[in-house]
Design an enzyme around this catalytic site. Sequence first.
Site: not given
Length: 358
Positions: A224, A254, A275, A278
Amino acid sequence: MKKILSLLLIFSFLFVSVFAQKGSYAEIKQLQSPQNPKLGFMIHGGAGVIKKGSLSPEKEKEYRAKLEEALLAGYKALQSGKSGLDAVETAIRIMEDSPLFNAGKGAVFTAEGKNELDASIMDGKTLMAGAVAGLRHVKNPITLARAVMEKSPHVMMVGDGAEKFAKEMNIELVDEKYFWTQERWDALQRIIKQEKEKEKAAGEGKRVSQINDLRLEPANKFGTVGAVALDKEGNLAAGTSTGGMTYKKFGRVGDAPIIGAGTYASNDACAVSATGWGEFFIRLGVARDIAALMEYRALPVQQAADMVIKQKLQKLGGDGGIIAIDKFGNMAISFNSEGMYRAYINSEGKPVVDIYKD
Ligand code: ASP
């Protein structure tokens, strides 16, 4: 005598607190003045199990070079007087266009073998925000998130509707095939195989975990992307973009596009991009929680971040990390995973790129 002493104590306490408050207020004023050249910029490329030696020297070089390219492009935007939002969008677009990260081009696959992308962006000055989720054809989701913020009355748009809006805004759409990469496809195949083995074991009466531990898949552990910025007007901005998690179920969203979970920015506190796993970041409202600790408990940004990541997230069983910057340009990095791709401009104006824990 005792009474006099305690009165003296109370008065001195009151004097010190009023004085200290005045001091910090003056500081805020100074830092927010347009003449102040203080800038701040940080990015991340995902957190997870990135042990030393797990990346080949060539791959590590590639990651470092791409992180530096994105960092410098965003920072240059800030130096040329552009807004924090411009810097965040610029850096994230570069990472979205690279297959190295789980965002844009390098997005991971869902259980159905599709790519569904999420992103969000927030302006710390106005608290305006834009978020998009479940995109299948938008080349740069961060740009669509920004359009939702700036050109629609809404904060969040998902799926087909969001893509219809992208078309109206002339934002680049691509064929689904654009997001296909061998590495992410192989990662999906590995999980499908594991799932079949699990089903088989369950059929044979063996005990198997009911919860799909998606984070155990190595290719799922990072990728991410996000950025946080302090611009020359003293405004904060944050953005995050992701393909989510490999083997996620259809329609799963997420934390990255959830304002307050994966992304948050307020000039009253800080800008945060997260990050990690999630589901945990959503349940803890990680990004907003860090800002709230700064606003209501006056914690410094690093302490606030560590309290949420290293205590609350850790205790709940989640993993991942954040980057954050406050209105004074203080930067924080906090993660409870083995590593986190990250880069920032240090106090001498030099780029620093890090991957591992130490
Ligand atoms: N936070 C992302 C998600 O859960 C994934 C990640 O950051 O690795 O969608």
